[in-house]
Design a protein around this motif. Structure first.
Motif, PDB file in Angstrom:
ATOM      1  N   VAL A   1      22.631  -5.253 -17.278  1.00 45.05           N
ATOM      2  CA  VAL A   1      22.848  -5.837 -15.952  1.00 45.05           C
ATOM      3  C   VAL A   1      22.024  -5.069 -14.919  1.00 45.05           C
ATOM      4  CG1 VAL A   1      24.551  -6.266 -14.139  1.00 45.05           C
ATOM      5  CG2 VAL A   1      25.146  -6.681 -16.518  1.00 45.05           C
ATOM      6  N   PRO A   2      21.149  -5.789 -14.202  1.00 44.62           N
ATOM      7  CA  PRO A   2      20.324  -5.108 -13.196  1.00 44.62           C
ATOM      8  C   PRO A   2      21.094  -4.858 -11.900  1.00 44.62           C
ATOM      9  CG  PRO A   2      19.684  -7.416 -13.411  1.00 44.62           C
ATOM     10  CD  PRO A   2      20.792  -7.175 -14.379  1.00 44.62           C
TER      11      PRO A   2
ATOM     12  N   ALA B   1      26.222  -9.386 -12.669  1.00 44.57           N
ATOM     13  CA  ALA B   1      26.230  -8.149 -11.872  1.00 44.57           C
ATOM     14  C   ALA B   1      27.481  -8.074 -11.005  1.00 44.57           C
ATOM     15  CB  ALA B   1      24.972  -8.067 -11.013  1.00 44.57           C
ATOM     16  N   GLN B   2      27.893  -9.187 -10.419  1.00 43.16           N
ATOM     17  CA  GLN B   2      29.106  -9.197  -9.584  1.00 43.16           C
ATOM     18  C   GLN B   2      30.342  -8.858 -10.419  1.00 43.16           C
ATOM     19  OE1 GLN B   2      29.233  -9.214  -6.417  1.00 43.16           O
ATOM     20  NE2 GLN B   2      27.154  -9.835  -5.966  1.00 43.16           N
ATOM     21  N   LEU B   3      30.406  -9.372 -11.638  1.00 43.25           N
ATOM     22  CA  LEU B   3      31.526  -9.028 -12.523  1.00 43.25           C
ATOM     23  C   LEU B   3      31.479  -7.548 -12.893  1.00 43.25           C
ATOM     24  CD1 LEU B   3      31.535 -12.188 -14.794  1.00 43.25           C
ATOM     25  CD2 LEU B   3      33.375 -11.475 -13.262  1.00 43.25           C
ATOM     26  N   ALA B   4      30.283  -7.032 -13.154  1.00 41.43           N
ATOM     27  CA  ALA B   4      30.135  -5.603 -13.482  1.00 41.43           C
ATOM     28  C   ALA B   4      30.556  -4.727 -12.305  1.00 41.43           C
ATOM     29  CB  ALA B   4      28.688  -5.312 -13.877  1.00 41.43           C
ATOM     30  N   ILE B   5      30.180  -5.129 -11.095  1.00 44.24           N
ATOM     31  CA  ILE B   5      30.562  -4.371  -9.899  1.00 44.24           C
ATOM     32  C   ILE B   5      32.080  -4.402  -9.711  1.00 44.24           C
ATOM     33  CG2 ILE B   5      30.430  -4.353  -7.370  1.00 44.24           C
ATOM     34  CD1 ILE B   5      27.470  -5.322  -7.749  1.00 44.24           C
ATOM     35  N   ALA B   6      32.692  -5.568  -9.928  1.00 44.14           N
ATOM     36  CA  ALA B   6      34.153  -5.669  -9.796  1.00 44.14           C
ATOM     37  C   ALA B   6      34.843  -4.757 -10.812  1.00 44.14           C
ATOM     38  CB  ALA B   6      34.602  -7.119  -9.982  1.00 44.14           C
ATOM     39  N   TRP B   7      34.382  -4.768 -12.056  1.00 42.47           N
ATOM     40  CA  TRP B   7      34.971  -3.908 -13.087  1.00 42.47           C
ATOM     41  C   TRP B   7      34.813  -2.442 -12.708  1.00 42.47           C
ATOM     42  CZ3 TRP B   7      38.154  -4.593 -17.062  1.00 42.47           C
ATOM     43  CH2 TRP B   7      38.318  -3.532 -17.948  1.00 42.47           C
ATOM     44  N   THR B   8      33.607  -2.061 -12.286  1.00 43.82           N
ATOM     45  CA  THR B   8      33.330  -0.678 -11.909  1.00 43.82           C
ATOM     46  C   THR B   8      34.209  -0.246 -10.745  1.00 43.82           C
ATOM     47  OG1 THR B   8      31.058  -0.911 -12.669  1.00 43.82           O
ATOM     48  CG2 THR B   8      31.498   0.914 -11.188  1.00 43.82           C
TER      49      THR B   8
END
Length: 175
Positions: free
Chosen positions: A89-90, A113-120
Motif C-alpha cells: 500500500v503506497p 490505503a484508507q483502510l490501512a490508515i484506519a487499521w493503523t
C-alpha cells in the motif's frame, strides 16, 4: 459508554461485509465491492475493480478479522496474506498528517490505503482492543466493545451469547 471512532466504524463495517453464518457476502463481486467503497467514501465514484483487486480486499478483510482476537487460534495464512497486501500500500508520511495515501494511485489503491490508515490508527491509539471478534464460532463478526472493563465476548448477547450458553448447558446435561 465509549463510542467507536470513525476508523473503528470503518474497519468494523469492512470486516462485517461477510456474514460467516449464512455465507452472505456484500462484496462478493468487484462491482459490489466498488459500490461498497463508494458508499463508505473510500472512492469518489464506484471504481472499476479487477478480480485480482477484489481478491486483495477480501484477503485484507480476512486478515483484519483474524488479527482482532489474538487469544484464539488464528490462521497464519490470512495474517501473512494481509501483511503482504499492506506492505504494497503506497502511503506517505508528512509533518501535518502522520499517514496519507500517496498521490499517484488508482482508486483501488487509495481505498486500500484508507483502510490501512484506519487499521493503523486503531493500533496506535490502542482502540484495537475495543474492536473484537465475536466468540460465537458460527458468527465471528466484528463488534465494538463498549463495556467498562473490555470484557464483552459476543456481538449480541441475545443471539450469539445465548447460543453459546445454551450449547454449553446442553453439553453439561448430556454428561
Amino acid at each position: 459508554m465509549i463510542e467507536p471512532s470513525p476508523a473503528a466504524q470503518l474497519i468494523e463495517a469492512f470486516i462485517n461485509t461477510v456474514d460467516l453464518e449464512d455465507g452472505q457476502d456484500d462484496v462478493a463481486t468487484p462491482t459490489e465491492l466498488a459500490r461498497w467503497l463508494a458508499d463508505h467514501h473510500l472512492a469518489g465514484d464506484p471504481p472499476h475493480l479487477t478480480a485480482g483487486q477484489q481478491r486483495a480486499f477480501l484477503d485484507l478483510r480476512a486478515g483484519f478479522r483474524e488479527a482482532l482476537d489474538p487469544d484464539s487460534p488464528v490462521s497464519p495464512h490470512h495474517l501473512a496474506a494481509a501483511d503482504a497486501i499492506l506492505a504494497e500500500v503506497p502511503l506517505l508520511a508528512t509533518l501535518k498528517q502522520p499517514l496519507v495515501p500517496s498521490s499517484a494511485q488508482t482508486p483501488a489503491q487509495t481505498a486500500m490505503a484508507q483502510l490501512a490508515i484506519a487499521w493503523t490508527t486503531l493500533v496506535l491509539t490502542g482502540q484495537i482492543h475495543r474492536l473484537k471478534r465475536c466468540a460465537e464460532h458460527t458468527c465471528r463478526g466484528a463488534f465494538w466493545d463498549s463495556s467498562k472493563n473490555h470484557s464483552r465476548r459476543w456481538c449480541s448477547m441475545r443471539l450469539c451469547g445465548n447460543r453459546t450458553k445454551a450449547r454449553r448447558y446442553a453439553a453439561r446435561q448430556r454428561h
